[in-house]
Each structure stands twice: as structure tokens, then as C-alpha cells.
Design a protein around this motif. Structure first.
Motif, PDB file in Angstrom:
ATOM      1  N   LEU A 244       0.837  -1.205   0.000  1.00  0.00           N
ATOM      2  CA  LEU A 244       0.000   0.000   0.000  1.00  0.00           C
ATOM      3  C   LEU A 244       0.865   1.247   0.000  1.00  0.00           C
ATOM      4  O   LEU A 244       0.602   2.206  -0.757  1.00  0.00           O
ATOM      5  N   PHE A 245       1.899   1.264   0.821  1.00  0.00           N
ATOM      6  CA  PHE A 245       2.791   2.430   0.878  1.00  0.00           C
ATOM      7  C   PHE A 245       3.498   2.646  -0.461  1.00  0.00           C
ATOM      8  O   PHE A 245       3.717   3.780  -0.881  1.00  0.00           O
ATOM      9  N   LEU A 246       3.870   1.558  -1.118  1.00  0.00           N
ATOM     10  CA  LEU A 246       4.506   1.651  -2.435  1.00  0.00           C
ATOM     11  C   LEU A 246       3.572   2.367  -3.416  1.00  0.00           C
ATOM     12  O   LEU A 246       3.981   3.321  -4.104  1.00  0.00           O
ATOM     13  N   TRP A 278       7.969   6.261 -11.458  1.00  0.00           N
ATOM     14  CA  TRP A 278       7.941   4.937 -12.070  1.00  0.00           C
ATOM     15  C   TRP A 278       9.166   4.125 -11.641  1.00  0.00           C
ATOM     16  O   TRP A 278       9.049   2.987 -11.196  1.00  0.00           O
ATOM     17  N   ALA A 279      10.356   4.730 -11.774  1.00  0.00           N
ATOM     18  CA  ALA A 279      11.590   4.026 -11.397  1.00  0.00           C
ATOM     19  C   ALA A 279      11.617   3.741  -9.898  1.00  0.00           C
ATOM     20  O   ALA A 279      12.051   2.664  -9.463  1.00  0.00           O
ATOM     21  N   MET A 284      11.207  -0.138  -5.298  1.00  0.00           N
ATOM     22  CA  MET A 284      10.532  -0.525  -4.059  1.00  0.00           C
ATOM     23  C   MET A 284       9.908  -1.912  -4.190  1.00  0.00           C
ATOM     24  O   MET A 284       9.932  -2.706  -3.242  1.00  0.00           O
ATOM     25  N   LEU A 285       9.375  -2.215  -5.366  1.00  0.00           N
ATOM     26  CA  LEU A 285       8.791  -3.538  -5.588  1.00  0.00           C
ATOM     27  C   LEU A 285       9.865  -4.616  -5.478  1.00  0.00           C
ATOM     28  O   LEU A 285       9.631  -5.687  -4.901  1.00  0.00           O
ATOM     29  N   GLY A 286      11.046  -4.323  -6.009  1.00  0.00           N
ATOM     30  CA  GLY A 286      12.150  -5.271  -5.884  1.00  0.00           C
ATOM     31  C   GLY A 286      12.525  -5.512  -4.434  1.00  0.00           C
ATOM     32  O   GLY A 286      12.803  -6.654  -4.030  1.00  0.00           O
ATOM     33  N   GLN A 287      12.528  -4.451  -3.627  1.00  0.00           N
ATOM     34  CA  GLN A 287      12.805  -4.609  -2.201  1.00  0.00           C
ATOM     35  C   GLN A 287      11.749  -5.463  -1.523  1.00  0.00           C
ATOM     36  O   GLN A 287      12.054  -6.334  -0.697  1.00  0.00           O
ATOM     37  N   LEU A 288      10.491  -5.209  -1.871  1.00  0.00           N
ATOM     38  CA  LEU A 288       9.383  -5.935  -1.259  1.00  0.00           C
ATOM     39  C   LEU A 288       9.469  -7.429  -1.559  1.00  0.00           C
ATOM     40  O   LEU A 288       9.175  -8.275  -0.704  1.00  0.00           O
TER      41      LEU A 288
END
Length: 323
Positions: A244-246, A278-279, A284-288
């Protein structure tokens, strides 16, 4: 307990448990200065980056709206020096207020005050010195920015106490750490705008993302001593909250870029600017995807990678000011 326990090296040299191994403070700084530099987290530079990057975002986005100026170079440099100093002053204040808690947590008991490297009085003097030098830099900005800088002292002062009365201390950290998104904009333009406010809010939500990951290192110790955090609040639901934060971070930064750059009517500038959220979102998705909330080492590594998240946004926002 976390895996970041005090090592024999830390016991001998005074090195803080979660500092970068081989950092310049522990190996090249004069011996007398090391406890003070450790108070300032100079051996752990990630926090300075996280305080600085919102400043660079706002300076770049503001410059994209009406053109780069030579003074913007000083704003960027001055904010970098100021971020180092004020992060140091804030961390010193945090260590003063948390000295009793820090002595009960494996990751923090090696910090200068609980380990006896400096006294509280010495730490207070160091905090005042750092704040004073940072003020000299602030006074080179316009009056509106000076006012914003003075206002920033309030959330900095409150933050260390937040975990005593709320499950959301990360919100207070976000308020303080992203103030540069407002200050940098005002330093360039002389006034606030909704674009700056949305940029600030995007940074605040981003802080909830990375500092929740960071807080998972200490959740067991925090539970024992009664310290609150979003890591403890979310528990096993942390990945959903971080998702959600992302999304909110990307939406808010996108809104900021659109408000700032759409009126220019320049498609290239707009596309480069929109590449920033976008970047940032993809990083952040990669971290998640790598997150393991029960592995303190992974949490610390992902937290440190947040510097790259913010740098990606800064790169594209700077690009929008240049093209």
C-alpha cells in the motif's frame, strides 16, 4: 533478539554494531572524534542520504518549472552539508532521549552513550555545535526557506518520543525526514505550492515503507521493553502494508510531477519527470519481493538499498530540469 549483536571488534574499538564494516570513522578519523562521529551516525551514512534526497527532488522539480539557476548548485550543496549536520544533530538528540532504551537492545547498546564513550553533557554540546553550523548554511537561503528550516526543528524534537505514545512513530520520522521537500522548493521559488506538498507526502509515505522494514530488526527487543513501531503493529501483514505504501508513494509523486510540469506544455520534460515515480516504484517492488521480516540482516540490507530508491527519483527529476 536480532542477529546484529555486538561483535568482539566492537567491544575493542567502540565500533557500533550496525555500522558499515571498514567505515572511515572507525579506521581513519582521529580517535578523539570517533565517539562524536558515531553519535552523528557518520559511520552509517544511509540516514544522511534519506534526509538529503527529498531536498534534491524538490530543488530539481522546482527548477524544471522555471529553469535552472546558478544558485541552485549552492542549494544542492548546502542541503547536502546541512543534511549531514542536521541528521547528526537529530541522531544525537535521539541517542540522548533513548539512552536507557538503547542499553536494553542488542543492536543499539554499543552506541556511544550507553557504551560510555561520551557523557550526556558532551552529547548535548555536540548537538548544539552541529545545529549552529547548519544554521549558518540555512541563513544563506531566502527568508521563506529560513522560516521552513526553523519549523523543521519541531518534528525533529518530537520524533524520539513518538514510539512511547503511538504505534506509528514512523509517521513522525517521515514528517521530519522529508521536510527538505518543502524547504528545497521554497528555497528555489520563495513560496510553497501543491506540487511541493504532494512531493513531501510521497516522501513521508516512502519513509513508512523503508523504516517499517528497518524496525523489524528490533521488534523482539521492542516488545520486551514496550517500544511501539509499525513493524510490531503490522506483524505478518507487513508485506500488504508495504505494498500500500509503495502504491501511495508512486501516486503522490506522480501527482506532484503532473502539477509542476503539465503547465509547461513540454512532453519531453513531462515524460522524464514521470520516470521518477515509475523508477522509484519498481525499485521498491524489488525490495518488497526480497523482504523477510524475520531476517534482521535482510531487513538492514533492504533498508540501506533505499538510498538507491531515492537516487533514481532524484536522477530523473534532475533530468527534467536539464532537458
Amino acid at each position: 533478539m536480532t542477529s546484529n549483536s555486538e561483535t568482539p571488534e566492537a567491544q575493542i574499538t567502540g565500533q557500533v554494531a550496525d555500522a558499515y564494516r571498514g567505515n572511515w570513522v572507525d579506521h581513519t578519523a582521529p580517535a578523539f572524534s570517533r565517539p562524536y562521529l558515531r553519535l552523528s551516525r557518520a559511520d552509517r551514512p544511509i540516514g544522511t542520504w534519506l534526509l538529503l534526497l527529498p531536498c534534491w527532488w524538490s530543488i530539481s522539480l522546482a527548477a524544471a518549472t522555471d529553469g535552472l539557476r546558478l544558485f541552485d548548485l549552492w542549494l544542492a550543496i548546502g542541503c547536502a552539508i546541512g543534511a549531514f549536520l542536521m541528521r547528526g544533530a537529530g541522531c544525537t538528540w535521539n541517542d540522548i532521549t533513548d539512552r536507557d532504551f538503547d542499553g536494553q537492545v542488542a543492536r543499539t547498546r554499543s552506541r556511544p552513550i550507553p557504551s560510555g564513550q561520551v557523557t550526556v553533557k558532551q552529547a548535548l554540546g555536540w548537538m548544539v555545535l552541529q545545529t549552529g553550523v547548519a544554521a549558518l548554511i540555512l541563513f544563506t537561503f531566502n527568508w521563506a526557506a529560513i522560516g521552513m528550516g526553523v519549523l523543521a526543528l519541531a518534528p525533529v524534537a518530537i520524533y524520539p518520543f513518538a514510539k512511547r505514545f503511538t504505534w506509528w512513530p514512523q509517521v513522525f520520522l517521515g514528517i521530519a525526514f522529508n521536510w527538505g521537500a518543502l524547504l528545497g522548493w521554497v528555497a528555489h521559488t520563495g513560496s510553497l505550492s501543491w506540487a511541493a506538498v504532494l512531493l513531501y507526502l510521497s516522501g513521508l509515505v516512502w519513509t513508512l515503507f523503508y523504516d517499517t522494514i528497518y524496525a523489524h530488526q528490533d521488534k523482539e527487543d521492542d516488545a520486551l521493553i514496550g517500544v511501539k513501531s509499525t513493524a510490531r503493529l503490522f506483524g505478518t501483514n507487513t508485506p500488504r502494508w508495504l505494498g500500500l505504501f509503495l502504491v501511495l508513494t508512486v501516486i503522490l509523486m506522480t501527482g506532484s510531477v503532473l502539477l509542476a510540469l503539465l503547465p509547461l506544455g513540454n512532453p519531453l520534460v513531462l515524460v522524464v519527470g514521470l520516470a521518477a515515480p515509475w523508477a522509484m516504484g519498481w525499485h521498491m517492488l524489488g525490495q518488497l519481493r526480497q523482504l523477510d521480516i524475520d531476517n534482521a540482516d535482510i531487513c538492514l540490507d533492504l533498508f540501506r538499498k533505499s538510498r538507491n530508491t531515492g537516487l533514481l527519483a532524484a536522477l530523473f527529476l534532475a533530468g527534467s530540469a536539464i532537458v
